[in-house]
Design a protein around this motif. Sequence first.
Motif, mmCIF file in Angstrom:
data_model
loop_
_atom_site.group_PDB
_atom_site.id
_atom_site.type_symbol
_atom_site.label_atom_id
_atom_site.label_comp_id
_atom_site.label_asym_id
_atom_site.label_seq_id
_atom_site.Cartn_x
_atom_site.Cartn_y
_atom_site.Cartn_z
ATOM 1 N N ALA A 16 27.692 -56.659 75.130
ATOM 2 C CA ALA A 16 26.958 -57.210 76.270
ATOM 3 C C ALA A 16 27.105 -56.303 77.491
ATOM 4 C CB ALA A 16 27.456 -58.620 76.585
ATOM 5 N N ALA A 17 28.315 -55.785 77.703
ATOM 6 C CA ALA A 17 28.553 -54.886 78.839
ATOM 7 C C ALA A 17 27.752 -53.599 78.692
ATOM 8 C CB ALA A 17 30.043 -54.578 78.965
ATOM 9 N N MET A 18 27.655 -53.081 77.472
ATOM 10 C CA MET A 18 26.856 -51.870 77.243
ATOM 11 C C MET A 18 25.377 -52.137 77.497
ATOM 12 S SD MET A 18 28.575 -50.117 73.928
ATOM 13 C CE MET A 18 30.192 -49.342 74.031
ATOM 14 N N THR A 19 24.910 -53.307 77.108
ATOM 15 C CA THR A 19 23.520 -53.674 77.362
ATOM 16 C C THR A 19 23.246 -53.711 78.861
ATOM 17 O OG1 THR A 19 23.379 -54.936 75.295
ATOM 18 C CG2 THR A 19 21.780 -55.479 77.018
ATOM 19 N N VAL A 20 24.150 -54.344 79.614
ATOM 20 C CA VAL A 20 24.019 -54.406 81.071
ATOM 21 C C VAL A 20 24.053 -53.000 81.650
ATOM 22 C CG1 VAL A 20 25.241 -55.091 83.191
ATOM 23 C CG2 VAL A 20 24.912 -56.756 81.341
ATOM 24 N N THR A 32 27.894 -57.167 91.065
ATOM 25 C CA THR A 32 26.600 -56.997 90.404
ATOM 26 C C THR A 32 26.768 -57.055 88.892
ATOM 27 O OG1 THR A 32 25.842 -55.621 92.240
ATOM 28 C CG2 THR A 32 24.598 -55.464 90.171
ATOM 29 N N TYR A 33 27.777 -56.360 88.392
ATOM 30 C CA TYR A 33 28.010 -56.338 86.948
ATOM 31 C C TYR A 33 28.502 -57.693 86.444
ATOM 32 C CZ TYR A 33 27.191 -51.431 87.517
ATOM 33 O OH TYR A 33 26.599 -50.228 87.828
ATOM 34 N N GLU A 34 29.345 -58.348 87.219
ATOM 35 C CA GLU A 34 29.804 -59.689 86.844
ATOM 36 C C GLU A 34 28.602 -60.621 86.682
ATOM 37 O OE1 GLU A 34 31.927 -63.451 88.991
ATOM 38 O OE2 GLU A 34 32.706 -61.470 89.518
ATOM 39 N N ARG A 35 27.730 -60.615 87.661
ATOM 40 C CA ARG A 35 26.546 -61.491 87.617
ATOM 41 C C ARG A 35 25.607 -61.116 86.474
ATOM 42 N NH1 ARG A 35 25.933 -61.064 94.077
ATOM 43 N NH2 ARG A 35 27.408 -62.714 94.639
ATOM 44 N N ALA A 36 25.425 -59.827 86.244
ATOM 45 C CA ALA A 36 24.567 -59.378 85.141
ATOM 46 C C ALA A 36 25.181 -59.767 83.789
ATOM 47 C CB ALA A 36 24.336 -57.877 85.221
ATOM 48 N N LEU A 37 26.504 -59.679 83.672
ATOM 49 C CA LEU A 37 27.165 -60.103 82.437
ATOM 50 C C LEU A 37 26.942 -61.586 82.171
ATOM 51 C CD1 LEU A 37 30.548 -58.160 82.466
ATOM 52 C CD2 LEU A 37 28.759 -58.020 80.720
ATOM 53 N N VAL A 38 26.966 -62.405 83.214
ATOM 54 C CA VAL A 38 26.702 -63.835 83.058
ATOM 55 C C VAL A 38 25.316 -64.043 82.449
ATOM 56 C CG1 VAL A 38 26.198 -65.947 84.363
ATOM 57 C CG2 VAL A 38 28.307 -64.682 84.799
ATOM 58 N N LEU A 109 36.445 -53.822 82.122
ATOM 59 C CA LEU A 109 35.174 -53.124 81.919
ATOM 60 C C LEU A 109 34.887 -52.295 83.157
ATOM 61 C CD1 LEU A 109 33.129 -56.176 80.575
ATOM 62 C CD2 LEU A 109 34.193 -54.358 79.210
ATOM 63 N N ASN A 110 34.803 -50.982 82.980
ATOM 64 C CA ASN A 110 34.581 -50.076 84.110
ATOM 65 C C ASN A 110 33.157 -49.505 84.055
ATOM 66 O OD1 ASN A 110 34.817 -48.351 86.258
ATOM 67 N ND2 ASN A 110 36.151 -46.898 85.229
ATOM 68 N N PHE A 111 32.362 -49.857 85.064
ATOM 69 C CA PHE A 111 30.960 -49.470 85.136
ATOM 70 C C PHE A 111 30.707 -48.275 86.058
ATOM 71 C CE2 PHE A 111 30.950 -53.878 83.800
ATOM 72 C CZ PHE A 111 29.929 -53.943 82.861
ATOM 73 N N LYS A 112 31.720 -47.508 86.390
ATOM 74 C CA LYS A 112 31.603 -46.419 87.369
ATOM 75 C C LYS A 112 30.758 -45.238 86.863
ATOM 76 C CE LYS A 112 32.998 -43.863 90.969
ATOM 77 N NZ LYS A 112 32.664 -44.156 92.334
#
Length: 129
Positions: A16-20, A32-38, A109-112
């Motif tokens: 799911a994190a990779m999709t986001v 932003t990533y937290e909300r997108a993961l939801v 999960l690191n989105f940097k």
Amino acid sequence: MDVNQTKEIVFKIVGAAMTVHNAIGHGLREKTYERALVVEFQHVGINYDQQHRYPVLYRDVKVDEYIPDLEVEDFIVVDTKVVTKIHDDDIGQIINYLKITGKSTGLILNFKHPKLEWRKVTYNPSSPS
């Protein structure tokens, strides 16, 4: 939860994190990533809780509270980050989160960067610290 179930759920969360990550890119705010993961968790049917509050106690007195980003399937704490690299400090922080919440597994999960970085951390309260 057995080891295979844990691996399966971690696999789903990372997917799911990779999709986001692929959809909205890297380097935005952690929230932003937290909300997108939801949104993605809802889309793929992953059970989660967002912003659940836990007291931080010292000598049985509440001195603060911890509010994890996300909890998945009631046993994994998910912490979204936008940092240069996942460091030992981040791992120590999530171990403290696991102690506070009573959960056994944490996922950072690191989105940097252009490629998602992630780290699974486990905590066993019966093992010596």
